[in-house]
Scaffold this motif. Structure first.
Motif: not given
Length: 77
Positions: A1-3, A50-53, A58-59
């Protein structure tokens, strides 16, 4: 997971906030409950897998709405 923290050009109306919030919450891989659009600072904060998108996707969802992404950064949680 990324923030992620995404800096946008100045938001001019509260409805902009809702458009961005809805567009990002509907993306596969974005943690819906983590999405925050900060009107006063024109920032979007969210958590994503980050493994899904990719952050670029997102940008892209935000720029497709007509908003300019000035900069963004992501870091591991």
């Amino acid at each position: 997971m990324q923030k992620a923290a995404i800096q946008l050009e100045t938001l001019t109306c509260p409805s902009c906030l809702l458009k961005i919030e809805n567009a990002t919450k509907n993306l596969q891989g974005v943690q819906k409950e983590s999405v925050q659009v900060l009107f006063n600072s024109s920032k979007v904060k969210l958590n994503f897998d980050e493994e899904t998108i990719a952050l670029e996707k997102i940008e892209q969802a935000i720029t497709t709405l007509g908003y300019i992404v000035k900069k963004s950064q992501a870091r591991a949680m």
